[in-house]
Write a protein that holds these residues in place. Structure first.
Motif, PDB file in Angstrom:
ATOM      1  N   GLN A  80       0.863 -47.920   4.203  1.00  0.00           N
ATOM      2  CA  GLN A  80      -0.385 -48.676   4.281  1.00  0.00           C
ATOM      3  C   GLN A  80      -1.588 -47.740   4.314  1.00  0.00           C
ATOM      4  OE1 GLN A  80      -1.345 -50.704   7.991  1.00  0.00           O
ATOM      5  NE2 GLN A  80      -1.919 -52.544   6.856  1.00  0.00           N
ATOM      6  N   ALA A  81      -1.489 -46.659   5.061  1.00  0.00           N
ATOM      7  CA  ALA A  81      -2.600 -45.710   5.160  1.00  0.00           C
ATOM      8  C   ALA A  81      -2.878 -45.039   3.820  1.00  0.00           C
ATOM      9  CB  ALA A  81      -2.288 -44.660   6.221  1.00  0.00           C
ATOM     10  N   ASP A  82      -1.837 -44.847   3.009  1.00  0.00           N
ATOM     11  CA  ASP A  82      -2.000 -44.155   1.735  1.00  0.00           C
ATOM     12  C   ASP A  82      -2.747 -45.002   0.709  1.00  0.00           C
ATOM     13  OD1 ASP A  82      -1.394 -41.701   0.274  1.00  0.00           O
ATOM     14  OD2 ASP A  82      -0.168 -42.979  -1.023  1.00  0.00           O
ATOM     15  N   ARG A  83      -2.951 -46.284   1.002  1.00  0.00           N
ATOM     16  CA  ARG A  83      -3.691 -47.141   0.076  1.00  0.00           C
ATOM     17  C   ARG A  83      -5.189 -46.861   0.109  1.00  0.00           C
ATOM     18  NH1 ARG A  83      -0.867 -52.901   1.788  1.00  0.00           N
ATOM     19  NH2 ARG A  83       1.291 -52.351   1.226  1.00  0.00           N
ATOM     20  N   TYR A  84      -5.632 -46.132   1.132  1.00  0.00           N
ATOM     21  CA  TYR A  84      -7.062 -45.883   1.301  1.00  0.00           C
ATOM     22  C   TYR A  84      -7.328 -44.382   1.307  1.00  0.00           C
ATOM     23  CZ  TYR A  84      -6.703 -50.748   2.666  1.00  0.00           C
ATOM     24  OH  TYR A  84      -6.419 -52.089   2.672  1.00  0.00           O
ATOM     25  N   LEU A  85      -8.567 -44.025   1.024  1.00  0.00           N
ATOM     26  CA  LEU A  85      -8.934 -42.620   0.895  1.00  0.00           C
ATOM     27  C   LEU A  85      -9.414 -42.088   2.241  1.00  0.00           C
ATOM     28  CD1 LEU A  85      -8.992 -40.592  -1.448  1.00  0.00           C
ATOM     29  CD2 LEU A  85     -11.432 -41.037  -1.659  1.00  0.00           C
ATOM     30  N   ALA A  86      -8.679 -41.116   2.787  1.00  0.00           N
ATOM     31  CA  ALA A  86      -9.034 -40.529   4.079  1.00  0.00           C
ATOM     32  C   ALA A  86     -10.184 -39.546   3.910  1.00  0.00           C
ATOM     33  CB  ALA A  86      -7.820 -39.827   4.682  1.00  0.00           C
ATOM     34  N   THR A  87     -10.965 -39.379   4.970  1.00  0.00           N
ATOM     35  CA  THR A  87     -12.106 -38.461   4.913  1.00  0.00           C
ATOM     36  C   THR A  87     -11.658 -37.006   4.887  1.00  0.00           C
ATOM     37  OG1 THR A  87     -12.265 -38.530   7.330  1.00  0.00           O
ATOM     38  CG2 THR A  87     -13.618 -40.089   6.095  1.00  0.00           C
ATOM     39  N   SER A  88     -10.394 -36.756   5.218  1.00  0.00           N
ATOM     40  CA  SER A  88      -9.884 -35.388   5.148  1.00  0.00           C
ATOM     41  C   SER A  88      -9.736 -34.923   3.699  1.00  0.00           C
ATOM     42  CB  SER A  88      -8.528 -35.298   5.859  1.00  0.00           C
ATOM     43  OG  SER A  88      -7.593 -36.195   5.281  1.00  0.00           O
ATOM     44  N   GLN A  89      -9.789 -35.867   2.763  1.00  0.00           N
ATOM     45  CA  GLN A  89      -9.704 -35.544   1.341  1.00  0.00           C
ATOM     46  C   GLN A  89     -11.104 -35.577   0.739  1.00  0.00           C
ATOM     47  OE1 GLN A  89      -7.017 -38.854   0.563  1.00  0.00           O
ATOM     48  NE2 GLN A  89      -5.397 -37.417   0.058  1.00  0.00           N
ATOM     49  N   SER A  90     -11.452 -34.546   0.019  1.00  0.00           N
ATOM     50  CA  SER A  90     -12.785 -34.475  -0.579  1.00  0.00           C
ATOM     51  C   SER A  90     -12.906 -35.496  -1.708  1.00  0.00           C
ATOM     52  CB  SER A  90     -13.050 -33.071  -1.116  1.00  0.00           C
ATOM     53  OG  SER A  90     -12.062 -32.710  -2.071  1.00  0.00           O
ATOM     54  N   LEU A  91     -14.100 -36.061  -1.863  1.00  0.00           N
ATOM     55  CA  LEU A  91     -14.339 -37.054  -2.909  1.00  0.00           C
ATOM     56  C   LEU A  91     -14.525 -36.360  -4.256  1.00  0.00           C
ATOM     57  CD1 LEU A  91     -16.863 -39.403  -1.086  1.00  0.00           C
ATOM     58  CD2 LEU A  91     -14.473 -39.885  -1.606  1.00  0.00           C
ATOM     59  N   PRO A  92     -13.793 -36.785  -5.285  1.00  0.00           N
ATOM     60  CA  PRO A  92     -13.983 -36.193  -6.615  1.00  0.00           C
ATOM     61  C   PRO A  92     -15.383 -36.487  -7.137  1.00  0.00           C
ATOM     62  CG  PRO A  92     -11.953 -37.492  -6.499  1.00  0.00           C
ATOM     63  CD  PRO A  92     -12.739 -37.802  -5.274  1.00  0.00           C
ATOM     64  N   SER A  93     -15.917 -35.588  -7.918  1.00  0.00           N
ATOM     65  CA  SER A  93     -17.228 -35.825  -8.523  1.00  0.00           C
ATOM     66  C   SER A  93     -17.092 -36.878  -9.618  1.00  0.00           C
ATOM     67  CB  SER A  93     -17.778 -34.523  -9.110  1.00  0.00           C
ATOM     68  OG  SER A  93     -16.895 -34.016 -10.096  1.00  0.00           O
ATOM     69  N   GLY A  94     -18.122 -37.692  -9.785  1.00  0.00           N
ATOM     70  CA  GLY A  94     -18.097 -38.725 -10.812  1.00  0.00           C
ATOM     71  C   GLY A  94     -17.241 -39.916 -10.456  1.00  0.00           C
ATOM     72  N   LEU A  95     -16.980 -40.125  -9.158  1.00  0.00           N
ATOM     73  CA  LEU A  95     -16.136 -41.235  -8.729  1.00  0.00           C
ATOM     74  C   LEU A  95     -16.908 -42.547  -8.856  1.00  0.00           C
ATOM     75  CD1 LEU A  95     -13.250 -41.472  -7.526  1.00  0.00           C
ATOM     76  CD2 LEU A  95     -14.337 -41.653  -5.283  1.00  0.00           C
ATOM     77  N   SER A  96     -16.248 -43.575  -9.398  1.00  0.00           N
ATOM     78  CA  SER A  96     -16.878 -44.885  -9.536  1.00  0.00           C
ATOM     79  C   SER A  96     -15.873 -45.973  -9.188  1.00  0.00           C
ATOM     80  CB  SER A  96     -17.412 -45.094 -10.961  1.00  0.00           C
ATOM     81  OG  SER A  96     -16.343 -45.072 -11.894  1.00  0.00           O
ATOM     82  N   SER A  97     -16.377 -47.192  -9.056  1.00  0.00           N
ATOM     83  CA  SER A  97     -15.536 -48.325  -8.680  1.00  0.00           C
ATOM     84  C   SER A  97     -15.125 -49.115  -9.914  1.00  0.00           C
ATOM     85  CB  SER A  97     -16.291 -49.234  -7.706  1.00  0.00           C
ATOM     86  OG  SER A  97     -15.576 -50.423  -7.477  1.00  0.00           O
ATOM     87  N   THR A  98     -13.884 -49.572  -9.936  1.00  0.00           N
ATOM     88  CA  THR A  98     -13.408 -50.387 -11.055  1.00  0.00           C
ATOM     89  C   THR A  98     -13.576 -51.877 -10.793  1.00  0.00           C
ATOM     90  OG1 THR A  98     -11.152 -50.430 -10.159  1.00  0.00           O
ATOM     91  CG2 THR A  98     -11.710 -48.643 -11.692  1.00  0.00           C
ATOM     92  N   ARG A  99     -14.000 -52.248  -9.576  1.00  0.00           N
ATOM     93  CA  ARG A  99     -14.221 -53.656  -9.244  1.00  0.00           C
ATOM     94  C   ARG A  99     -15.309 -53.752  -8.182  1.00  0.00           C
ATOM     95  NH1 ARG A  99     -12.157 -54.960  -4.289  1.00  0.00           N
ATOM     96  NH2 ARG A  99     -10.418 -53.736  -3.438  1.00  0.00           N
ATOM     97  N   ALA A 100     -15.707 -54.972  -7.887  1.00  0.00           N
ATOM     98  CA  ALA A 100     -16.722 -55.177  -6.855  1.00  0.00           C
ATOM     99  C   ALA A 100     -16.130 -54.872  -5.482  1.00  0.00           C
ATOM    100  CB  ALA A 100     -17.232 -56.611  -6.899  1.00  0.00           C
ATOM    101  N   LEU A 101     -16.880 -54.136  -4.665  1.00  0.00           N
ATOM    102  CA  LEU A 101     -16.465 -53.797  -3.306  1.00  0.00           C
ATOM    103  C   LEU A 101     -17.536 -54.292  -2.343  1.00  0.00           C
ATOM    104  CD1 LEU A 101     -15.240 -50.127  -3.927  1.00  0.00           C
ATOM    105  CD2 LEU A 101     -13.815 -52.159  -3.656  1.00  0.00           C
ATOM    106  N   MET A 102     -17.093 -54.899  -1.239  1.00  0.00           N
ATOM    107  CA  MET A 102     -18.019 -55.481  -0.281  1.00  0.00           C
ATOM    108  C   MET A 102     -18.404 -54.469   0.794  1.00  0.00           C
ATOM    109  SD  MET A 102     -18.239 -58.355  -1.707  1.00  0.00           S
ATOM    110  CE  MET A 102     -19.287 -59.181  -0.506  1.00  0.00           C
ATOM    111  N   ALA A 103     -19.563 -54.686   1.405  1.00  0.00           N
ATOM    112  CA  ALA A 103     -20.014 -53.831   2.501  1.00  0.00           C
ATOM    113  C   ALA A 103     -19.025 -53.912   3.661  1.00  0.00           C
ATOM    114  CB  ALA A 103     -21.402 -54.266   2.964  1.00  0.00           C
ATOM    115  N   GLY A 104     -18.650 -52.753   4.204  1.00  0.00           N
ATOM    116  CA  GLY A 104     -17.698 -52.700   5.301  1.00  0.00           C
ATOM    117  C   GLY A 104     -16.250 -52.605   4.864  1.00  0.00           C
ATOM    118  N   GLU A 105     -15.978 -52.803   3.583  1.00  0.00           N
ATOM    119  CA  GLU A 105     -14.604 -52.741   3.077  1.00  0.00           C
ATOM    120  C   GLU A 105     -14.119 -51.294   3.046  1.00  0.00           C
ATOM    121  OE1 GLU A 105     -12.092 -54.005  -0.978  1.00  0.00           O
ATOM    122  OE2 GLU A 105     -14.184 -54.618  -0.702  1.00  0.00           O
ATOM    123  N   LEU A 106     -12.857 -51.086   3.426  1.00  0.00           N
ATOM    124  CA  LEU A 106     -12.275 -49.751   3.319  1.00  0.00           C
ATOM    125  C   LEU A 106     -12.137 -49.385   1.848  1.00  0.00           C
ATOM    126  CD1 LEU A 106      -9.470 -49.931   6.052  1.00  0.00           C
ATOM    127  CD2 LEU A 106     -11.858 -49.234   6.302  1.00  0.00           C
TER     128      LEU A 106
END
Length: 213
Positions: A80-106
């Motif tokens: 379950q934890a692997d479904r989300y991106l942990a802050t210990s992992q750096s964010l790739p450059s150029g990252l974008s969303s493939t769908r609408a994401l709501m405020a507060g959503e993991l």
């Protein structure tokens, strides 16, 4: 001379012994509180810090630091934890969303796309109201089918594209006959947009969506 009566012996408080039920109850309460405190501390140590959305993000929008915040979550399993991106992992450059994401959503891994900052190309579609499933909303991923005039065979022109915008169905007294649907195309899909527009010009459009099990 009258001799005064002897005074009554003073009752001295006895020290509690291990057989005293009050002492045993007190020891039990202290032990229970200690166990509860240890469990709470242990549960706190099991939380994982993951990325979450600071505000609403649409399909194709970049996911930079301004759009993200952090949240500590205790997951029930590593899967379950692997479904989300942990802050210990750096964010790739150029990252974008493939769908609408709501405020507060993991921030889910399944909704991430490393497109190098490339945005979606928006394609407007005029679809009969009966050709749009009621479950389709902004952020849904749909297939676009077209049936040209004079034929009875539908052709799938686009597969698994996100819905960027969607007009309302109108009121109950005057429902809309058609709905305006805007879908987003990746850069490789947009290279053939001329052929897609030509195929849609004289066709009846239908949207399909894979429903979640």
């Amino acid at each position: 001379m009258t001799t005064p009566p002897p005074s009554a012996a003073a009752n001295r408080a006895r020290r509690p012994t291990w057989r005293d039920p009050r002492l045993a109850l007190g020891v039990l309460l202290v032990a229970v509180c200690g166990l509860l405190g240890a469990k709470l501390l242990g549960d706190a140590d099991n939380t994982i810090e993951v990325w979450a959305l600071r505000h609403e993000v649409g399909p194709g929008e970049p996911l930079g630091g301004a759009a993200l915040t952090t949240a500590r979550v205790r997951f029930t399993s590593a899967e379950q934890a692997d479904r989300y991106l942990a802050t210990s992992q750096s964010l790739p450059s150029g990252l974008s969303s493939t769908r609408a994401l709501m405020a507060g959503e993991l921030l889910p891994r399944a909704a991430l796309s490393d497109t190098g900052g490339a945005s979606l190309v928006e394609l407007p579609l005029t679809v009969p109201a009966t050709g749009v499933p009621e479950t389709v909303k902004v952020g849904s991923r749909v297939d676009v089918w077209a049936t040209r005039k004079g034929t009875t065979r539908a052709e799938r022109l686009l597969a698994d594209v996100p819905v960027v915008a969607l007009s309302s169905t109108g009121s109950g007294l005057s429902p809309s006959v058609e709905r305006q649907v805007i879908v987003g195309l990746e850069q490789d899909q947009a290279t053939g947009i001329g052929e897609i527009v030509g195929a849609l010009s004289d066709a009846t459009i239908l949207l399909t969506r894979q429903a979640a099990q």
